[in-house]
Design an enzyme around this catalytic site. Structure first.
Site, PDB file in Angstrom:
ATOM      1  N   ARG A 180      38.949  -5.258 -54.976  1.00 36.08           N
ATOM      2  CA  ARG A 180      37.854  -6.184 -55.267  1.00 36.08           C
ATOM      3  C   ARG A 180      36.637  -5.494 -55.892  1.00 36.08           C
ATOM      4  NH1 ARG A 180      41.707  -8.407 -55.024  1.00 36.08           N
ATOM      5  NH2 ARG A 180      42.359 -10.108 -53.665  1.00 36.08           N
ATOM      6  N   SER A 230      35.948 -16.823 -51.149  1.00 37.15           N
ATOM      7  CA  SER A 230      36.015 -15.876 -50.037  1.00 37.15           C
ATOM      8  C   SER A 230      34.698 -15.113 -49.929  1.00 37.15           C
ATOM      9  CB  SER A 230      37.167 -14.897 -50.239  1.00 37.15           C
ATOM     10  OG  SER A 230      38.407 -15.566 -50.179  1.00 37.15           O
ATOM     11  N   GLU A 300      31.975  -9.984 -50.337  1.00 41.58           N
ATOM     12  CA  GLU A 300      32.707 -10.140 -51.593  1.00 41.58           C
ATOM     13  C   GLU A 300      31.881 -10.983 -52.567  1.00 41.58           C
ATOM     14  OE1 GLU A 300      36.913 -12.090 -53.115  1.00 41.58           O
ATOM     15  OE2 GLU A 300      36.889 -10.978 -51.231  1.00 41.58           O
TER      16      GLU A 300
END
Length: 308
Positions: A180, A230, A300
């Site tokens: 990520r 998310s 995130e």
């Protein structure tokens, strides 16, 4: 908050600009959470050359921030100082097929459209993009992935413009992909297009996989709510949602913000939330998870700007 209007100075310094410069533009309408203050200047370049002109002429002390479709983003209530760049239009929104089972896409293209274009061309390997909100620019910056696939698995190269206005190409190795994340911020590059590698596949099977991804997402995620996707990265050795649930945070509220009852790694604006409510709720979740399990969750979702 209202920022000083610097657009007249920018227009004077870069008279050849063809894109739009909007002072104190409300950013709340450009994020999926529907919260946040203004951009001091919102710049929508006409094309890659226009973007390069601005960046080459922009004083170093003026900060530059890039936003995409606003799906994975909290803009703080005080807004974003400096120049906020949002790519759009035909120059950054085209998809084309190339030789050797490759597909090129502008960075303003939504991820789901890349998945669909690949499926239409019977190219396998890109169906996972059907399950990712946002656009290709964001996917490059954070190595977006879902349902068994990641951007690092399919990217050949990316093209972009540096903070100094230089047009460059980055190979897969140059991107420095990790979980990520990428080296985009280190390179200070605004991505403008990306080249992806597919493989020949059965069109019916690819569409079936996309349908599976869609069904799984609709069944497990609050996609009809004002949310940002998310919230936290999965830590090594754990699942963020399980840690949040175990810490008793499912349904937890701060002001108008709530941890989703459906999927507790999603935060929701239930109506009337501020950016401070949403970020504060996230920090409270992090605190409780750390206290309960020892895991320290990492955001995130990107958080930009200043508090009011």
């Amino acid at each position: 908050m209202t920022f000083p209007d610097i657009t007249p100075d920018l227009r004077a310094d870069v008279p050849q600009l063809r894109g739009r410069l909007l002072p104190n533009h409300d950013m709340s309408g450009l994020t999926w959470f529907r919260v946040g203050g203004p951009a001091q200047v919102l710049f929508t370049p006409a094309d890659e050359e226009d973007l390069a002109h601005l960046l080459a002429s922009l004083p170093a002390e003026i900060p530059v921030t890039v936003v995409g479709l606003g799906s994975n983003l909290i803009v703080r209530d005080g807004g974003i100082p400096g120049v906020v760049i949002r790519l759009g239009g035909k120059a950054f929104g085209e998809i084309s097929l190339e030789a050797d089972d490759r597909l090129r896409a502008g960075t303003a293209v939504p991820d789901v459209k890349v998945a669909r274009a690949a499926a239409d061309a019977s190219l396998d390997g890109l169906a996972f993009y059907r399950g990712i909100p946002g656009c290709i620019g964001g996917a490059l910056r954070m190595n977006a992935g879902a349902h068994g696939g990641e951007t690092t698995d399919v990217l050949v190269e990316a093209r972009g413009v540096t903070r100094k206005g230089e047009i460059v190409r980055l190979s897969h190795a140059d991107m420095g992909f990790t979980y990520r994340n990428s080296a985009a911020e280190t390179h200070e590059i605004i991505f403008t297009s990306a080249l992806f590698q597919g493989r020949p596949g059965d069109q019916a099977a690819i569409f079936a996989e996309m349908d599976r991804v869609t069904a799984a997402r609709e069944a497990a995620q609050p996609i009809k709510e004002r949310t940002g996707g998310s919230t936290f990265k999965n830590p090594q050795g754990g699942k963020a949602w399980q840690l949040i649930d175990a810490a008793g945070c499912r349904g937890l509220r701060v002001g108008g913000a709530q941890v989703s009852e459906m999927h507790c790694n999603f935060l929701i604006n239930t109506g009337g939330a501020t950016a401070a409510d949403i970020e504060g709720l996230g920090e409270e979740v992090r605190r409780r998870v750390k206290q309960n399990s020892g895991f320290e969750l990492q955001w995130e979702i990107k958080r930009l700007g200043v508090a009011s």
